[in-house]
Scaffold this motif. Structure first.
Motif, mmCIF file in Angstrom:
data_model
loop_
_atom_site.group_PDB
_atom_site.id
_atom_site.type_symbol
_atom_site.label_atom_id
_atom_site.label_comp_id
_atom_site.label_asym_id
_atom_site.label_seq_id
_atom_site.Cartn_x
_atom_site.Cartn_y
_atom_site.Cartn_z
ATOM 1 N N PRO A 1 0.841 -1.202 0.000
ATOM 2 C CA PRO A 1 0.000 0.000 0.000
ATOM 3 C C PRO A 1 0.881 1.259 0.000
ATOM 4 N N ILE A 2 0.608 2.153 -0.927
ATOM 5 C CA ILE A 2 1.387 3.389 -1.022
ATOM 6 C C ILE A 2 0.450 4.573 -0.829
ATOM 7 N N ILE A 3 0.864 5.469 0.059
ATOM 8 C CA ILE A 3 0.071 6.669 0.257
ATOM 9 C C ILE A 3 0.888 7.848 -0.264
ATOM 10 N N ASN A 4 0.317 8.585 -1.186
ATOM 11 C CA ASN A 4 1.015 9.727 -1.772
ATOM 12 C C ASN A 4 0.648 11.002 -1.027
ATOM 13 N N ILE A 5 1.685 11.733 -0.603
ATOM 14 C CA ILE A 5 1.461 13.031 0.040
ATOM 15 C C ILE A 5 2.176 14.079 -0.806
ATOM 16 N N PRO A 6 1.599 14.444 -1.964
ATOM 17 C CA PRO A 6 2.292 15.358 -2.850
ATOM 18 C C PRO A 6 2.247 16.802 -2.350
ATOM 19 N N TYR B 1 -6.789 16.016 0.311
ATOM 20 C CA TYR B 1 -6.753 16.256 -1.129
ATOM 21 C C TYR B 1 -8.117 15.989 -1.771
ATOM 22 N N GLY B 2 -9.159 16.099 -0.975
ATOM 23 C CA GLY B 2 -10.496 15.797 -1.476
ATOM 24 C C GLY B 2 -11.101 16.899 -2.326
ATOM 25 N N GLU B 3 -10.608 18.112 -2.125
ATOM 26 C CA GLU B 3 -11.178 19.231 -2.860
ATOM 27 C C GLU B 3 -10.073 20.079 -3.467
ATOM 28 N N GLU C 1 -8.407 6.997 4.034
ATOM 29 C CA GLU C 1 -8.993 6.742 2.724
ATOM 30 C C GLU C 1 -8.254 7.544 1.648
ATOM 31 N N LEU C 2 -7.976 6.865 0.521
ATOM 32 C CA LEU C 2 -7.185 7.508 -0.532
ATOM 33 C C LEU C 2 -8.009 7.732 -1.797
ATOM 34 N N ASP C 3 -7.586 8.731 -2.590
ATOM 35 C CA ASP C 3 -8.255 8.945 -3.873
ATOM 36 C C ASP C 3 -7.551 8.115 -4.956
ATOM 37 N N LYS C 4 -7.911 8.342 -6.213
ATOM 38 C CA LYS C 4 -7.383 7.458 -7.265
ATOM 39 C C LYS C 4 -5.896 7.684 -7.523
ATOM 40 N N LEU C 5 -5.371 8.822 -7.059
ATOM 41 C CA LEU C 5 -3.934 9.050 -7.182
ATOM 42 C C LEU C 5 -3.206 8.694 -5.889
ATOM 43 N N GLY C 6 -3.891 7.992 -5.010
ATOM 44 C CA GLY C 6 -3.252 7.511 -3.784
ATOM 45 C C GLY C 6 -3.073 8.577 -2.716
ATOM 46 N N ARG C 7 -3.827 9.690 -2.823
ATOM 47 C CA ARG C 7 -3.682 10.762 -1.849
ATOM 48 C C ARG C 7 -4.776 10.662 -0.794
#
Lengths: 142, 363
Positions: free
Chosen positions: B189-194, B229-231, B218-224
Motif C-alpha cells: 500500500p502506497i500513500i502519496n502526500i504530494p 486532497y479531497g477538494e 482513505e485515498l483517492d485514485k492518485l493515492g492521496r
C-alpha cells in the motif's frame, strides 16, 4: 531605493475581501444547520460541532454569525498551549469555540452544540490525580 | 485515556486538555467528524511503551530536503513533536546523529527487527537512468535501497511531489530517468502526500491516523488521503466569490489585484489542484500563495512543472469531478476570443459546477 519606498496599497473598495463588511452570503444558511443540531441535542442528547475553518466564510461572515448568535451568560477560558475561549451564545447549547496557539493566532474555530463542551469537563483520571494531591495536602496538615 | 504517551506528555507539562485541543484541531484539518478528535486523543495517548512504538524508516532519494524542512519547521513544534514521540523514527539521514556505517547499521537493524511492520517514508524520486547511478547512498542505487526497504514495510508513504509523482527531477527532459515510488513498488500500500513541499500537518495527520486506527486513511485514485486532497484549492478559495462574479485580476498590479479578485487569468492552477492550502494555510496559518497575491502553481499535481507555464491561464475552468489531474493549459487568457455573452450558461454552471469558458465568465 529601500523597501519602504515601494508603496503598497490595499484597496478596501466595495466587495473587496479586505473590507470588513464583505459578506459572502454563506453565513445565514448555517443557522438552519445549527437549529437541526440543537433539535438533535434536545431529542437525543447528541452533541456535535461545526468546523468554521472548513467553510468558505469571510471575516465579515464570522463577525455576522457571532453577532447574530449573540452572547450568553457563560464564557470559559482555557490556558493551554495558547488561549482557548469557549463562550455560550445567546442560544443556550450553542458554544462559540476559538483555539489560539501560543502566538495568539486562531488555529481552529468551531461552533459546538452541546450542554457543556467536551473540553470543559474534567477527565476522571485527572480528577483522581487531583484527589491524590488533595489527600497529600490533608496529610501535610496533620 | 491512559498510557505511556499521556504520562510522558504530563511530565513535559502538556495537559490532557492541551492534547484534546490539539487533536480537535488535527481532526478538523483532516475533515474528520468531531468525535474523531476524541478517538485520536484516546488512541495516541494510549500509545504503547517505547519498545512497541511503530518503527518509521525515512529514505531520502532524489530530493532537495524541502519536505524534511517543511515537516520539521511545523508551527507548533512542541505539539507536532507529540506525534513523533508516538513513533520510533529509526532512520532519517537529515535528522539522525549517526552517520556512515553506524547509520546504515541502524537502518538494517530497524528493518530486521520490525519486518513487515514498519512504515517506510520516501522523499525524492528514483532515477533509473544509467542503471540508477545518478543517486546512490552507501554505494547502493536508490532503486536497490527502495526495493530492499519496501520488502519488509507495512506501508509506504511517498512524501512530496517527487516521491509521489516524480516531481521536478522528472520534468522534461527528465535527464536522470526519474520515476515515482509507485512506478517501482506494486505490491505494497502506497500513500502519496504530494506538494512541493507538502503541508506539515498532512504528514502528522497521516501518522496520527496510522497510530489511531492502525490503518491508512482513505485515498483517492492518485493515492492521496482524501481528507486533505479531497477538494481543489479553487473549491475552498476565499477569492472564489469573485470567480463566480467574473471579477479577475488581469495583471499583478491592476485594480483587480489590489481588490483581491480572482487570479485565474494570471495562471492560477487552483481549479485543477487538489490540496488543503486554502484551509490549512502555511507558516502556522499566516497566509498562503493566493492570499499573498500569487496564483497557485499546482505543485501537488503530477507533472506540474510541465503544465505549460505558471502564468498561463488554464484553458477552461475545471470541473473538479471530471477534470484530469493535470490541466491542458492551452492559450493565454489574452488569446481567448470573447465573442458572446452567455449569462444562462454562467449561472447554471455555477449551480452545477460545469465547465465554462472564460468568455462566459466575463459577461
Amino acid at each position: 531605493m529601500s523597501l519602504e519606498d515601494i508603496r503598497v496599497v490595499v484597496d478596501a473598495g466595495e466587495s473587496s475581501p479586505y473590507r470588513a463588511d464583505a459578506l459572502s452570503g454563506n453565513a445565514p444558511v448555517l443557522l438552519h444547520e445549527l437549529a437541526e443540531h440543537v433539535r438533535q441535542l434536545v431529542a437525543a442528547g447528541e452533541s456535535t460541532a461545526i468546523d468554521l475553518n472548513a467553510l468558505p466564510l469571510t471575516p465579515a461572515d464570522l463577525d455576522w454569525l457571532k453577532a447574530t448568535l449573540g452572547e450568553g451568560e457563560i464564557s470559559v477560558t482555557l490556558h493551554s498551549d495558547g488561549e482557548s475561549t469557549l463562550a455560550e451564545t445567546a442560544c443556550p447549547g450553542i458554544w462559540w469555540v476559538n483555539h489560539h496557539n501560543e502566538q495568539g493566532h486562531v488555529v481552529s474555530r468551531f461552533i459546538e452544540v452541546a450542554f457543556v463542551p467536551e473540553l470543559v469537563k474534567a477527565h476522571p483520571e485527572d480528577v483522581k490525580t487531583g484527589l491524590e494531591h488533595l489527600e497529600s495536602l490533608i496529610f501535610d496538615l496533620s | 485515556m491512559q498510557g505511556p504517551l499521556i504520562d510522558t506528555l504530563a511530565r513535559q507539562g502538556v495537559t490532557r486538555r492541551t492534547f484534546f485541543k490539539y487533536c480537535a484541531t488535527l481532526a478538523s484539518l483532516m475533515a474528520l467528524p468531531p468525535s474523531a478528535g476524541r478517538a485520536m486523543a484516546e488512541a495516541m495517548a494510549a500509545a504503547p511503551a517505547a519498545s512497541r512504538r511503530p518503527s518509521v524508516i525515512w529514505l531520502p532519494f532524489q530530493e532537495c530536503t524541502g519536505c524534511t524542512e517543511s515537516i520539521t519547521r511545523s508551527h507548533s513544534p512542541s505539539i507536532e513533536g507529540l506525534i513523533f514521540d508516538a513513533i520510533s523514527l529509526d532512520y532519517q539521514e537529515t535528522l539522525m546523529a549517526a552517520a556512515g556505517h553506524q547509520a546504515e547499521e541502524a537502518l538494517h537493524n530497524a528493518m530486521k527487527e520490525n519486518e513487515g511492520k514498519y512504515l517506510l517514508i520516501v522523499d525524492g524520486s528514483v532515477p533509473l537512468g544509467l542503471d540508477g547511478a545518478y543517486s546512490c547512498i552507501a554505494g547502493k542505487t536508490n532503486l536497490e535501497s527502495l526495493k530492499e526497504a519496501a520488502k519488509g514495510a507495512a506501508a509506504i508513504v511517498a512524501m512530496g511531489s517527487c516521491a509521489a509523482f516524480g516531481g521536478i527531477p522528472k520534468a522534461n527532459p527528465n535527464p536522470t530517468g526519474a520515476v515515482a515510488v509507485s512506478d517501482i513498488i506494486k505490491d505494497k500500500p502506497i500513500i502519496n502526500i504530494p506538494g512541493c513541499p507538502p503541508i506539515p500537518v498532512v504528514i502528522t495527520g497521516v501518522l496520527a491516523h496510522f497510530l489511531t486506527f492502525g490503518s491508512l486513511p482513505e485515498l483517492d485514485k492518485l493515492g492521496r488521503p482524501k481528507a486533505f486532497y479531497g477538494e481543489t484549492i479553487h473549491d475552498r478559495c476565499y477569492r472564489r466569490p469573485f470567480y463566480d462574479q467574473g471579477k479577475f485580476a488581469k495583471t499583478f498590479d491592476d485594480e483587480g489585484a489590489r481588490k483581491g479578485w480572482c487570479l485565474f487569468e494570471l495562471g492560477c492552477k487552483g481549479p485543477v489542484t487538489y490540496n488543503a492550502c486554502a484551509t490549512v494555510k502555511w507558516n502556522g496559518g499566516t497566509s498562503w500563495p493566493v492570499e499573498s497575491g500569487h496564483g497557485c502553481l499546482g505543485c501537488s499535481e503530477p507533472d506540474f512543472w510541465d503544465g505549460g507555464g505558471f502564468y498561463r491561464a488554464l484553458s477552461m475552468p475545471a470541473d473538479p469531478l471530471k477534470m484530469a489531474a493535470t490541466a491542458a493549459a492551452v492559450g493565454a487568457a489574452a488569446g481567448v476570443a470573447i465573442t458572446f455573452a452567455n449569462r444562462a450558461k454562467k449561472s447554471s454552471a455555477k449551480a452545477a459546477h460545469e465547465t465554462v469558458t472564460l468568455a462566459d465568465l466575463e459577461k
